[in-house]
Scaffold this motif. Structure first.
Motif, short mmCIF file in Angstrom:
data_model
loop_
_atom_site.label_atom_id
_atom_site.label_comp_id
_atom_site.label_asym_id
_atom_site.label_seq_id
_atom_site.Cartn_x
_atom_site.Cartn_y
_atom_site.Cartn_z
N ASP A 1 12.51 9.84 3.45
CA ASP A 1 13.47 9.41 4.49
C ASP A 1 12.78 9.34 5.86
N ALA A 2 11.99 10.37 6.17
CA ALA A 2 11.29 10.40 7.46
C ALA A 2 10.27 9.28 7.56
N ALA A 3 9.56 9.01 6.47
CA ALA A 3 8.57 7.93 6.49
C ALA A 3 9.24 6.59 6.77
N VAL A 4 10.33 6.31 6.06
CA VAL A 4 11.04 5.03 6.24
C VAL A 4 11.60 4.93 7.66
N ALA A 5 12.19 6.00 8.17
CA ALA A 5 12.75 5.98 9.53
C ALA A 5 11.65 5.75 10.57
N THR A 6 10.52 6.40 10.42
CA THR A 6 9.41 6.22 11.36
C THR A 6 8.89 4.79 11.32
N LEU A 7 8.70 4.25 10.13
CA LEU A 7 8.23 2.86 9.99
C LEU A 7 9.21 1.89 10.65
N ALA A 8 10.49 2.06 10.39
CA ALA A 8 11.50 1.17 10.98
C ALA A 8 11.50 1.28 12.50
N ALA A 9 11.37 2.49 13.02
CA ALA A 9 11.33 2.69 14.47
C ALA A 9 10.11 2.03 15.10
N GLY B 1 0.80 -1.22 0.00
CA GLY B 1 0.00 0.00 0.00
C GLY B 1 0.83 1.26 0.00
N ASP B 2 0.17 2.36 0.27
CA ASP B 2 0.79 3.69 0.20
C ASP B 2 1.50 4.08 1.49
N ALA B 3 2.58 4.82 1.32
CA ALA B 3 3.25 5.53 2.41
C ALA B 3 3.22 7.01 1.99
N MET B 4 2.72 7.85 2.86
CA MET B 4 2.45 9.26 2.51
C MET B 4 2.92 10.19 3.63
N LEU B 5 2.86 11.47 3.33
CA LEU B 5 2.92 12.51 4.35
C LEU B 5 1.48 12.90 4.60
N ASP B 6 1.03 12.81 5.85
CA ASP B 6 -0.31 13.24 6.22
C ASP B 6 -0.24 14.66 6.76
N VAL B 7 -1.09 15.52 6.22
CA VAL B 7 -1.25 16.89 6.72
C VAL B 7 -2.69 16.97 7.22
N LEU B 8 -2.85 17.02 8.52
CA LEU B 8 -4.17 17.05 9.14
C LEU B 8 -4.52 18.49 9.48
N VAL B 9 -5.62 18.96 8.90
CA VAL B 9 -6.08 20.34 9.11
C VAL B 9 -7.43 20.28 9.81
N GLU B 10 -7.45 20.67 11.08
CA GLU B 10 -8.70 20.77 11.82
C GLU B 10 -9.24 22.18 11.62
N VAL B 11 -10.26 22.28 10.79
CA VAL B 11 -10.86 23.57 10.47
C VAL B 11 -11.68 24.02 11.67
N ARG B 12 -11.38 25.20 12.22
CA ARG B 12 -12.00 25.66 13.47
C ARG B 12 -13.17 26.60 13.26
N ALA B 13 -13.52 26.92 12.02
CA ALA B 13 -14.64 27.82 11.72
C ALA B 13 -15.13 27.48 10.32
N ALA B 14 -16.21 28.11 9.93
CA ALA B 14 -16.69 27.90 8.56
C ALA B 14 -15.59 28.28 7.58
N PRO C 1 4.11 11.18 9.22
CA PRO C 1 4.13 10.12 8.22
C PRO C 1 2.81 9.35 8.31
N GLY C 2 2.31 8.90 7.17
CA GLY C 2 1.05 8.16 7.15
C GLY C 2 0.87 7.41 5.85
N GLY C 3 -0.37 7.32 5.41
CA GLY C 3 -0.74 6.53 4.24
C GLY C 3 -1.43 5.27 4.70
N ALA C 4 -2.42 4.83 3.95
CA ALA C 4 -3.23 3.68 4.38
C ALA C 4 -2.39 2.44 4.63
N GLY C 5 -1.50 2.10 3.72
CA GLY C 5 -0.68 0.91 3.91
C GLY C 5 0.28 1.05 5.08
#
Length: 189
Positions: free
Chosen positions: A79-87, A20-33, A48-52
């Motif tokens: 690089d960060a995704a791979v390092a996080t997964l390995a950790a 599956g995918d390995a991605m960078l997740d950017v989570l934006v919590e919208v606080r107003a309309a 780091p994220g991605g469904a897989g």
């Protein structure tokens, strides 16, 4: 290669291969309309994220022996995704590198909790059957999990279908994550 027994892994845990995918997740919590063409107060976090990759991490945390087959960019985000997964204890030997940017998803979370994703699969679109075949031939496997995003995109469908067929030939159990409603609707029944 025959199906491996759970006892064959160093920890005695079942061996799972996640495709599956390995991605960078950017989570934006919208606080107003949402203020179209202007500023909207938000809380923003990246990880780091991605469904897989997320599935692989949760399986590793549950004590399973997990290998991820994915592709990230030859960039600092990859690089960060791979390092996080390995950790996290995920075997990353079969995370390939591509001359494209690591995929990114921006998840907009509205005040009512509804999520909308803006997705650029980036390097994930380079995932092909060869990498999957090599990973599955490298050792015993008890279960193969395929992210629906692989199956729902023409660029990676052959890799996902090939993973499921290879798992069946090896006697491994299989599962598929249905992914997201939009790609499912676009693909059809």
């Amino acid at each position: 290669m025959a199906r491996g027994a759970a006892g064959d892994s160093p920890s005695g845990a079942p061996r799972v291969v996640v495709v599956g995918d390995a991605m960078l997740d950017v989570l934006v919590e919208v606080r107003a309309a949402l203020a179209h063409a202007s500023d909207t107060p938000s809380r923003i976090a990246t990880s780091p994220g991605g469904a897989g990759a997320n599935q692989a991490v949760w399986l590793a945390r549950a004590g399973l022996t997990v290998t991820l087959v994915a592709v990230v960019g030859a960039d600092p985000v990859g690089d960060a995704a791979v390092a996080t997964l390995a950790a996290e204890g995920v075997d990353v030997r079969w995370v390939g590198r591509a001359d494209r940017a690591t995929g990114t998803v921006v998840a907009l979370v509205e005040p009512d909790g509804q999520r909308s994703m803006l997705t650029d699969r980036g390097a994930n679109l380079s995932l092909g059957p060869r990498l999957v075949d090599e990973a599955l031939a490298a050792g015993a496997v008890d279960h193969v999990h395929v992210s629906g995003y692989c199956l729902l995109d023409d660029a990676t469908r052959a890799a996902g279908v090939g993973a499921l067929a290879s798992a069946a030939r090896r006697g491994a159990t299989r599962s598929v994550d249905a992914a997201s409603a939009g790609p499912l609707r676009a693909m059809g029944p």
